[in-house]
Design a protein around this motif. Structure first.
Motif, mmCIF file in Angstrom:
data_model
loop_
_atom_site.group_PDB
_atom_site.id
_atom_site.type_symbol
_atom_site.label_atom_id
_atom_site.label_comp_id
_atom_site.label_asym_id
_atom_site.label_seq_id
_atom_site.Cartn_x
_atom_site.Cartn_y
_atom_site.Cartn_z
ATOM 1 N N PHE A 65 0.842 -1.195 0.000
ATOM 2 C CA PHE A 65 0.000 0.000 0.000
ATOM 3 C C PHE A 65 0.881 1.249 0.000
ATOM 4 O O PHE A 65 1.845 1.327 0.769
ATOM 5 C CB PHE A 65 -0.881 0.054 1.257
ATOM 6 N N SER A 66 0.509 2.213 -0.834
ATOM 7 C CA SER A 66 1.205 3.499 -0.775
ATOM 8 C C SER A 66 0.197 4.616 -1.018
ATOM 9 O O SER A 66 -0.704 4.486 -1.841
ATOM 10 C CB SER A 66 2.336 3.564 -1.796
ATOM 11 N N ALA A 67 0.357 5.677 -0.277
ATOM 12 C CA ALA A 67 -0.530 6.829 -0.420
ATOM 13 C C ALA A 67 0.313 8.069 -0.658
ATOM 14 O O ALA A 67 1.414 8.191 -0.131
ATOM 15 C CB ALA A 67 -1.395 6.994 0.822
ATOM 16 N N GLU A 68 -0.242 8.963 -1.470
ATOM 17 C CA GLU A 68 0.455 10.214 -1.774
ATOM 18 C C GLU A 68 -0.526 11.369 -1.738
ATOM 19 O O GLU A 68 -1.714 11.195 -2.007
ATOM 20 C CB GLU A 68 1.092 10.152 -3.168
ATOM 21 N N ARG A 69 0.018 12.526 -1.476
ATOM 22 C CA ARG A 69 -0.761 13.764 -1.574
ATOM 23 C C ARG A 69 0.205 14.840 -2.044
ATOM 24 O O ARG A 69 0.607 15.709 -1.282
ATOM 25 C CB ARG A 69 -1.384 14.140 -0.232
ATOM 26 N N PRO A 70 0.601 14.757 -3.302
ATOM 27 C CA PRO A 70 1.749 15.524 -3.786
ATOM 28 C C PRO A 70 1.641 17.040 -3.667
ATOM 29 O O PRO A 70 2.634 17.713 -3.428
ATOM 30 C CB PRO A 70 1.865 15.092 -5.253
ATOM 31 N N LYS A 71 0.488 17.603 -3.834
ATOM 32 C CA LYS A 71 0.368 19.055 -3.793
ATOM 33 C C LYS A 71 -0.488 19.520 -2.623
ATOM 34 O O LYS A 71 -0.918 20.664 -2.573
ATOM 35 C CB LYS A 71 -0.217 19.581 -5.104
ATOM 36 N N GLY A 72 -0.715 18.628 -1.707
ATOM 37 C CA GLY A 72 -1.517 18.994 -0.547
ATOM 38 C C GLY A 72 -2.988 19.150 -0.847
ATOM 39 O O GLY A 72 -3.724 19.708 -0.029
ATOM 40 N N SER A 73 -3.423 18.667 -2.030
ATOM 41 C CA SER A 73 -4.851 18.756 -2.331
ATOM 42 C C SER A 73 -5.414 17.340 -2.424
ATOM 43 O O SER A 73 -5.682 16.728 -1.393
ATOM 44 C CB SER A 73 -5.090 19.539 -3.617
ATOM 45 N N PHE A 74 -5.548 16.771 -3.648
ATOM 46 C CA PHE A 74 -6.088 15.425 -3.754
ATOM 47 C C PHE A 74 -5.050 14.400 -3.297
ATOM 48 O O PHE A 74 -3.846 14.686 -3.187
ATOM 49 C CB PHE A 74 -6.541 15.149 -5.196
ATOM 50 N N SER A 75 -5.537 13.191 -3.043
ATOM 51 C CA SER A 75 -4.648 12.104 -2.628
ATOM 52 C C SER A 75 -4.960 10.851 -3.439
ATOM 53 O O SER A 75 -6.088 10.679 -3.927
ATOM 54 C CB SER A 75 -4.839 11.815 -1.142
ATOM 55 N N THR A 76 -3.964 9.999 -3.585
ATOM 56 C CA THR A 76 -4.173 8.697 -4.206
ATOM 57 C C THR A 76 -3.712 7.608 -3.256
ATOM 58 O O THR A 76 -2.765 7.789 -2.481
ATOM 59 C CB THR A 76 -3.406 8.558 -5.534
ATOM 60 N N LEU A 77 -4.419 6.497 -3.302
ATOM 61 C CA LEU A 77 -4.050 5.302 -2.546
ATOM 62 C C LEU A 77 -3.860 4.189 -3.558
ATOM 63 O O LEU A 77 -4.782 3.880 -4.323
ATOM 64 C CB LEU A 77 -5.151 4.928 -1.549
ATOM 65 N N GLU A 78 -2.666 3.613 -3.592
ATOM 66 C CA GLU A 78 -2.382 2.541 -4.534
ATOM 67 C C GLU A 78 -2.172 1.244 -3.774
ATOM 68 O O GLU A 78 -1.492 1.232 -2.731
ATOM 69 C CB GLU A 78 -1.137 2.845 -5.377
ATOM 70 N N ILE A 79 -2.739 0.186 -4.291
ATOM 71 C CA ILE A 79 -2.503 -1.151 -3.753
ATOM 72 C C ILE A 79 -1.858 -1.972 -4.866
ATOM 73 O O ILE A 79 -2.426 -2.123 -5.942
ATOM 74 C CB ILE A 79 -3.796 -1.851 -3.289
ATOM 75 N N GLN A 80 -0.672 -2.475 -4.592
ATOM 76 C CA GLN A 80 0.028 -3.300 -5.577
ATOM 77 C C GLN A 80 -0.218 -4.782 -5.279
ATOM 78 O O GLN A 80 -0.407 -5.172 -4.117
ATOM 79 C CB GLN A 80 1.524 -3.001 -5.532
ATOM 80 N N ARG A 81 -0.220 -5.557 -6.356
ATOM 81 C CA ARG A 81 -0.346 -7.026 -6.231
ATOM 82 C C ARG A 81 -1.511 -7.369 -5.283
ATOM 83 O O ARG A 81 -1.343 -8.020 -4.250
ATOM 84 C CB ARG A 81 0.961 -7.643 -5.714
ATOM 85 N N THR A 82 -2.689 -6.936 -5.662
ATOM 86 C CA THR A 82 -3.848 -7.096 -4.780
ATOM 87 C C THR A 82 -4.074 -8.552 -4.384
ATOM 88 O O THR A 82 -3.804 -9.488 -5.159
ATOM 89 C CB THR A 82 -5.124 -6.561 -5.441
ATOM 90 N N GLU A 83 -4.598 -8.716 -3.172
ATOM 91 C CA GLU A 83 -4.946 -10.026 -2.633
ATOM 92 C C GLU A 83 -6.431 -10.008 -2.290
ATOM 93 O O GLU A 83 -7.024 -8.948 -2.104
ATOM 94 C CB GLU A 83 -4.127 -10.305 -1.367
ATOM 95 N N GLN A 84 -7.021 -11.186 -2.161
ATOM 96 C CA GLN A 84 -8.449 -11.250 -1.860
ATOM 97 C C GLN A 84 -8.770 -10.577 -0.528
ATOM 98 O O GLN A 84 -9.826 -9.982 -0.359
ATOM 99 C CB GLN A 84 -8.932 -12.700 -1.877
ATOM 100 N N GLY A 85 -7.842 -10.621 0.392
ATOM 101 C CA GLY A 85 -8.038 -9.979 1.691
ATOM 102 C C GLY A 85 -8.070 -8.466 1.634
ATOM 103 O O GLY A 85 -8.417 -7.813 2.628
#
Lengths: 116, 108
Positions: A65-85
């Motif tokens: 899991f990684s989250a970013e908020r590069p400009k202090g406005s919107f944010s993204t949450l990325e999940i790599q190699r997703t699992e059923q859990g």
């Protein structure tokens, strides 16, 4: 409407794929939070930002899991190699810290992730 | 991790009845929040509490921040069908811990 906006609302993916969610907070809110909610449970804290700085991450937030908020406005949450859990509702909230202890969080409608 | 104990887990009541639910914690918190969540939606804030002993109302809803800062309750008076949903307590300062919810069913 100037509430917290999350996209997409629903995401179906196959195990092993990467997914990315976006959150647009209420304008002028300097804090942004990510929570995860599974069926029958309350939201669980994942991480939060103050402006662009990520100030805290839960142990629930694995290396995939990684989250970013590069400009202090919107944010993204990325999940790599997703699992059923990873299947859950991912909720974003924002707040403006007005005074000590006055930290009211407003939530978006969430992104429901289903990993097949 | 930290947990809030929320009870009851579910309630089935008749329209017009009053409802009470509560949350307890083993830790002290400086802010308590109460939210309502409907299926497929995010939690919606109902009441925010900041001071021990504080009693706050929002229409038919009343919530109190316990004196010990380890508990809070929410009352709904004269329930109506649209009160149906899951009610969550949350406590914290920066990040918040949530209870497991009270599912409210109202029979017309």
């Amino acid at each position: 409407d100037t509430g917290v906006s999350q996209n997409p609302r629903h995401k179906i993916t196959k195990r092993g794929q990467n997914v990315t969610f976006r959150c647009d907070p209420i304008s002028e809110h300097n804090r942004l939070y990510w929570y995860r909610q599974t069926l029958g449970q309350g939201p669980e804290f994942l991480t939060y930002f103050q402006n662009e700085a990520q100030l805290e991450k839960s142990r629930l937030l694995s290396d995939r899991f990684s989250a970013e908020r590069p400009k202090g406005s919107f944010s993204t949450l990325e999940i790599q190699r997703t699992e059923q859990g990873d299947s859950a509702m991912y909720l974003c909230a924002s707040s403006r810290l007005e005074a000590q202890f006055k930290n009211i969080q407003y939530f978006g409608a969430g992104t429901r992730l289903s990993v097949l | 991790g930290q947990q809030l104990n929320q009870s009851p887990q579910s309630m089935f009541i008749q329209e017009g009845e009053d409802v009470s639910m509560n949350c307890t914690s083993s830790s002290i918190f400086n802010t308590w929040l109460w939210y309502k969540q409907e299926p497929g939606e995010g939690p919606v804030l109902l009441i925010a509490l900041y001071k021990a002993g504080e009693l706050t109302s929002n229409g038919r809803l009343t919530a109190q921040f316990g004196i010990t800062r380890k508990d809070s309750f929410l009352n709904i008076s004269a329930s109506i069908p649209s009160d149906v949903g899951i009610y969550f307590c949350a406590a914290g300062i920066n990040k918040f811990y949530f209870g497991s919810g009270t599912k409210l069913n109202v029979k017309p």
